[in-house]
Design a protein around this motif. Structure first.
Motif, short mmCIF file in Angstrom:
data_model
loop_
_atom_site.label_atom_id
_atom_site.label_comp_id
_atom_site.label_asym_id
_atom_site.label_seq_id
_atom_site.Cartn_x
_atom_site.Cartn_y
_atom_site.Cartn_z
N ALA A 167 -1.54 10.52 -0.69
CA ALA A 167 -0.68 9.37 -0.92
C ALA A 167 0.26 9.09 0.26
O ALA A 167 0.84 8.01 0.34
CB ALA A 167 0.13 9.56 -2.19
N VAL A 168 0.40 10.07 1.20
CA VAL A 168 1.30 9.82 2.34
C VAL A 168 0.87 8.61 3.15
O VAL A 168 1.69 7.93 3.76
CB VAL A 168 1.41 11.04 3.30
N VAL A 181 -5.19 1.49 -0.26
CA VAL A 181 -4.04 2.14 -0.89
C VAL A 181 -4.46 2.71 -2.25
O VAL A 181 -4.16 3.86 -2.59
CB VAL A 181 -2.87 1.13 -1.06
N HIS A 182 -5.21 1.88 -2.99
CA HIS A 182 -5.70 2.30 -4.30
C HIS A 182 -6.55 3.57 -4.17
O HIS A 182 -6.39 4.52 -4.92
CB HIS A 182 -6.52 1.18 -4.92
N PHE A 183 -7.42 3.57 -3.16
CA PHE A 183 -8.32 4.71 -2.95
C PHE A 183 -7.52 5.99 -2.68
O PHE A 183 -7.78 7.05 -3.26
CB PHE A 183 -9.26 4.40 -1.78
N VAL A 185 0.06 5.84 2.20
CA VAL A 185 0.64 4.61 1.65
C VAL A 185 1.83 4.16 2.50
O VAL A 185 2.03 2.97 2.73
CB VAL A 185 1.03 4.81 0.17
N THR A 186 2.61 5.14 3.01
CA THR A 186 3.75 4.83 3.88
C THR A 186 3.30 3.95 5.04
O THR A 186 3.95 2.95 5.37
CB THR A 186 4.32 6.14 4.48
N LEU A 187 2.17 4.31 5.64
CA LEU A 187 1.66 3.56 6.79
C LEU A 187 1.40 2.10 6.41
O LEU A 187 1.83 1.18 7.11
CB LEU A 187 0.38 4.21 7.32
N PHE A 188 0.70 1.92 5.29
CA PHE A 188 0.36 0.55 4.89
C PHE A 188 1.61 -0.26 4.59
O PHE A 188 1.69 -1.44 4.92
CB PHE A 188 -0.59 0.56 3.68
N PRO A 231 -11.83 -2.71 4.99
CA PRO A 231 -11.62 -3.07 3.60
C PRO A 231 -10.17 -3.54 3.45
O PRO A 231 -9.34 -3.24 4.30
CB PRO A 231 -11.84 -1.76 2.83
N SER A 232 -9.85 -4.27 2.38
CA SER A 232 -8.49 -4.78 2.26
C SER A 232 -7.52 -3.61 2.08
O SER A 232 -7.88 -2.55 1.55
CB SER A 232 -8.40 -5.71 1.06
#
Lengths: 392, 348
Positions: B295-296, B339-341, B298-301, B333-334
Motif C-alpha cells: 500500500a506504500v 491503486v486498487h491492485f 499509494v503515496t506515490l500516486f 493502466p489507469s
C-alpha cells in the motif's frame, strides 16, 4: 463522389485521312472494379499470411494481371506474363542480401558500413534488371515491351542519389560522439543538409531521364525531354505548398494562445484547440501534398515522354485527385483498411484515364509499324531474374 | 467440338488476325486466313476468370490469342474441360471473399493476443543478455544526452537508498533477482523512474523529492522497475513492435505508411499495459518478501495526482493535450486500477 475524370481533352479521332499528318488521340481506359479487386486482394492477403509470405509472387502476378488486363490502350489490353516461381527465386536472393545487410549492422559498425557500401554498389544493377523484368513481361497486342537502359546508365542514374547518404554519414561521423556538438558542426551539418535538398530535384530528374529514355515497344523507343529546370519548378512549388499549409495554422494557433492569455476565463478548451490545431493541420499537409505532387509530377514526366511518332499527354488535375484522396482516407479509417482495394482501383483509374497517347500516324498503320526488330525475341531472358518494387 | 472467335497475335507484329479457336484434348487449334496452328496445352498460359477485362492466352512460342467476349470464352473453355483453380474460385465468389475476411480477422486477433507475445517471449529467451546490455547502454547514452543531467542528490543519500533496495531484495531467492545497478539523475522531464534493458535502474532526483525521500516508496517504485528488467520487457517490446509493424505494412503500407503506424501504436500500448501489470505484480512480490506493505505505493500516486492538479490549475496547454491523447493511446493502466491492485495486495 464521382471518381471519373473529364475525358481526354480531344475526343478519339477516327478519321483516316492519312495524307495530312493529323494527330490521333488513343484513349487509355481502365475497366477494373473495386469490388472485384477486393476479392482478389483479400484472398491474396490470406494466402500470404498462411504461407508466411511465400505466396507473395503469386499474389503479385494476380494483382498485376488484373490491373494490366483492365488497362485498355485504344481498346486493347496490356498483360503481365511474369512467372511466379522465377520471381520467388529473385525475392529470396534479395531477401538474403538484405538479411545479411541488417545482420552486419549488429555485428559491428564497420561491418555495417561495408554492407551498406555493397548494397549501394549493386543497387543500380538490381534496379536495371528489375525494370527489364517488368517491361519484358508486359505486353500489348501480343508484343512485349522492353527496357533498353544500359548498366552504365543505371549507375549514373542512381549513384549520385547515394551522395546525400554519404554526406549525411560523413557529417554524422564528423560530429563528436560524446558531449555537445559545437556551433561549427551544427553549421556544417546544416549546409550539408541544404545542399542535399538543393540537389534533390536534379537527382530525381537524372533517374527519371534514365528510365523514360529507354522504354520501348518493338522499334518505338521513348525519349524524355523534360528539363532539369522544370523539375526544380515542380518540387519547389510543392515545398511552397507545404510551407504555406504549415505556417498558416501554426500562426493561427499561436494567435489563439496569445488572445486567451489576456482573458482570465480561458478554459482548458482553448488550450486543447491550440494544442491540437498544429497536429490536425500537419495531417492536412500530409494528405494534401501527396496528390499535389502526384498530379504535377505525372503530368510533367509523361507529357514529356515520347518520340516523333508517338507521345503521351497527361492531364491529371489536382482538385479531383485531392477529393479522391480525402474520400479514400476517410473510408480507409472507417473500414480499418478494408477499403484499400477500392481506393487503389479508383486512384489507378483516375491516374490512367488522365493520360492519352497522341500519334501522328493512323492507329491502323501504327499497328503495322510496330513489329519486332531483329534479335528481339519475345520474353527476353535477361530480365528474368529480379523483380523488385522500386518506387517508380 | 465447340469453337470460339478470337484475335490472334503472332508476337512479332502488333496486327490482330481474326481466328477461330478449337480446344482439343491435348492441343489448342487456331484457324484463320492463312493461319493453321496447333499449340500443345502445356505451352499455353491460360487467363484466369475475372468479371472485368478480356481473356488473353499466351503461348511459349511468343504468340497469343485474345477475346473480348469474356463470357463466351469462359463457356468455351469450360466445355473444353478446363477448370478454374481453387484460388480463382475463392476470388470469384463473395462467399470466398467473406470467408477470407473472417479468417484474416481471426488470424490477426490471434497473432496480436497470443501468437506474438508467445513468440516474442521465445525470441527474448533465445537472445543472449548481451543484446539487452547493449540496448541499455545506447538508451542510457541517449538519456544522458537529451533528457537527464547528473544527479544533485548527496552521495550519502544515494548510498542509503541503494542499500535499502539491496536489503529488500535479499529476502528473495537469488535466482529470481536479475543483475541490477541503480543510478541517480536530475531529470529534465519531471519526476520519473526508468528501467533500461540489461538492468540499469534510473531514479530521478525529482521523484525522490516528490515522495519526501521515503525509502519504502522509492523501493516500491524500483521493485516495479526491476520487474521490467526481470521479464526483459524492453527487448520483448522491440520484437513485438517490429513484427506488428511488418504485418501492418503488408496490409496498409501500400496506402500510407502513416496509417500503417496506427495499429502499431495501438498494439504497442496494449502490450505496454500488460507489461506494467506484470511489473506491478513483481513489485508486490518483492515488497511482501521484504515485509513492506504494497500500500506504500499509494503515496506515490497521490503525490503525482496532486502535482498534476497543480499544473492543471496553471493551465498548461500541453497537460490538457497529453491527457486527451492518453485516452486513445494509454501505455499504462489507469492510476485508479493500479491503486486498487496494490491496496488489494496489501489486504491479503
Amino acid at each position: 463522389m464521382d471518381t471519373s475524370v473529364p475525358g481526354p481533352v480531344t475526343p478519339h479521332v477516327t478519321d483516316t485521312l492519312a495524307s495530312e499528318p493529323q494527330a490521333h488521340h488513343l484513349p487509355i481506359k481502365f475497366t477494373g472494379s473495386g469490388s472485384e479487386y477486393f476479392r482478389i486482394w483479400i484472398v491474396n492477403l490470406l494466402l500470404m499470411l498462411l504461407s508466411l509470405s511465400v505466396y507473395y509472387p503469386w499474389a503479385k502476378v494476380r494483382r498485376l494481371r488484373y490491373f494490366h488486363g483492365n488497362t485498355l490502350i485504344d481498346g486493347k489490353p496490356l498483360d503481365f506474363h511474369g512467372a511466379p516461381k522465377k520471381m520467388l527465386k529473385g525475392y529470396l536472393l534479395v531477401g538474403l542480401l538484405f538479411g545479411l545487410y541488417s545482420l552486419a549492422g549488429n555485428f559491428s559498425p564497420t561491418a555495417g558500413l561495408v554492407a551498406l557500401a555493397i548494397v549501394v554498389a549493386i543497387w543500380p544493377a538490381l534496379m536495371k534488371s528489375s525494370m527489364q523484368f517488368r517491361l519484358a513481361n508486359t505486353s500489348w497486342c501480343g508484343m512485349r515491351f522492353r527496357f533498353k537502359g544500359s548498366l552504365g546508365g543505371a549507375y549514373w542514374a542512381l549513384l549520385p542519389m547515394t551522395l546525400p547518404i554519404v554526406a549525411f554519414v560523413g557529417a554524422t561521423v564528423a560530429m563528436p560522439v560524446n558531449g555537445k556538438p559545437t556551433l561549427e558542426h551544427g553549421v556544417a551539418f546544416g549546409i550539408v543538409m541544404l545542399l542535399n535538398l538543393a540537389a534533390l530535384p536534379w537527382l530525381f530528374w537524372n533517374l527519371k531521364r534514365y528510365q523514360h529514355n529507354h522504354y520501348a515497344l518493338a522499334s518505338l523507343q521513348t525519349t524524355f525531354n523534360a528539363t532539369v529546370g522544370s523539375f526544380y519548378k515542380v518540387l519547389f512549388k510543392g515545398l511552397g505548398v507545404v510551407v504555406l499549409l504549415m505556417v498558416l495554422p501554426l500562426a493561427l494557433s499561436f494567435g489563439l494562445i496569445e488572445v486567451s492569455k489576456g482573458s482570465e476565463s480561458r478554459g482548458p478548451f482553448i488550450a486543447l484547440i491550440a494544442g491540437l490545431f498544429p497536429l490536425l493541420f500537419m495531417l492536412l499537409v500530409f494528405v494534401t501534398i501527396k496528390p499535389y505532387m502526384t498530379s504535377r509530377i505525372q503530368n510533367l514526366i509523361w507529357t514529356r515522354t515520347g518520340n516523333t511518332s508517338v507521345r503521351f499527354l497527361s492531364h491529371l488535375r489536382f482538385s479531383p485527385l485531392f477529393r479522391l484522396t480525402l474520400k479514400n482516407w476517410g473510408l480507409m479509417i472507417v473500414t480499418l483498411g478494408l477499403y484499400w482495394p477500392f481506393a487503389a482501383v479508383a486512384l489507378t483509374r483516375m491516374r490512367l484515364e488522365a493520360v492519352t497517347v497522341k500519334t501522328r500516324i493512323d492507329p491502323d498503320e501504327l499497328v503495322n509499324l510496330i513489329s519486332a526488330v531483329e534479335g528481339d525475341a519475345a520474353g527476353d531472358a535477361a530480365g528474368d531474374l529480379f523483380d523488385l518494387d522500386i518506387g517508380l | 467440338m465447340s469453337s470460339l472467335s478470337a484475335s490472334y497475335f503472332d508476337g512479332v507484329h502488333a496486327r490482330a488476325h481474326p481466328v477461330t479457336l478449337y480446344l482439343q484434348r491435348d492441343a489448342l487449334k487456331i484457324k484463320g486466313d492463312g493461319i493453321d496452328l496447333a499449340v500443345a496445352l502445356r505451352d499455353v498460359q491460360w487467363p484466369e476468370r475475372t468479371r472485368h477485362g478480356m481473356r488473353v492466352a499466351h503461348f511459349k512460342s511468343g504468340g497469343s490469342v485474345q477475346c473480348s467476349d469474356a463470357a463466351a470464352w469462359d463457356l468455351w473453355s469450360r466445355s473444353g474441360g478446363l477448370h478454374d483453380s481453387l484460388i480463382v474460385k475463392l476470388q470469384q465468389s463473395w462467399r470466398g471473399a467473406l470467408f477470407s475476411v473472417a479468417a484474416l480477422i481471426v488470424i490477426f486477433v490471434a497473432i496480436q493476443r497470443w501468437g506474438l507475445p508467445v513468440a516474442a517471449r521465445g525470441v527474448v529467451a533465445a537472445a543472449p543478455m548481451s543484446v539487452d546490455v547493449s540496448l541499455g547502454e545506447a538508451s542510457m547514452q541517449a538519456l544522458d544526452n537529451y533528457l537527464m543531467r547528473p544527479s544533485k542528490l548527496p552521495v550519502d543519500e544515494q548510498t542509503r537508498l541503494r542499500a535499502y533496495l539491496a536489503q529488500a531484495l535479499q529476502s528473495l531467492p537469488t535466482d529470481s533477482v536479475p543483475h541490477w545497478q541503480l543510478v541517480f539523475r536530475e531529470s529534465r522531464i519531471g519526476p520519473n523512474a526508468l528501467a533500461l534493458p540489461g538492468g540499469t535502474l534510473v531514479m530521478t532526483d525529482e521523484l525522490v523529492e516528490l515522495v519526501g525521500h521515503d525509502e519504502k516508496v522509492i523501493t516500491a517504485v524500483l521493485a516495479h522497475e526491476m520487474g521490467h528488467v526481470r521479464h526483459r520487457h524492453g527487448l520483448r517490446m522491440l520484437v513485438q513492435v517490429t513484427v506488428l509493424g511488418g504485418l501492418a505494412s503488408v496490409v496498409l503500407g501500400d496506402f500510407s505508411t502513416l496509417l500503417a503506424g496506427v495499429p502499431v501504436l495501438l498494439g504497442q500500448a496494449s502490450y505496454s499495459r500488460e507489461a506494467e501489470q506484470e511489473a506491478d505484480a513483481d513489485a508486490v512480490r518483492v515488497l511482501k518478501a521484504a515485509g513492506i506493505s504494497p500500500a506504500v505505493i499509494v503515496t506515490l500516486f497521490e503525490k503525482l495526482e496532486e502535482k498534476r492538479r497543480k499544473s492543471d490549475k496553471r493551465g498548461d496547454a500541453t497537460a490538457g493535450q497529453a491527457s486527451w491523447v492518453g485516452i486513445a493511446f494509454a501505455s499504462h493502466p489507469s492510476d485508479a486500477d493500479r491503486v486498487h491492485f496494490f491496496k488489494e495486495a496489501a489486504g491479503h
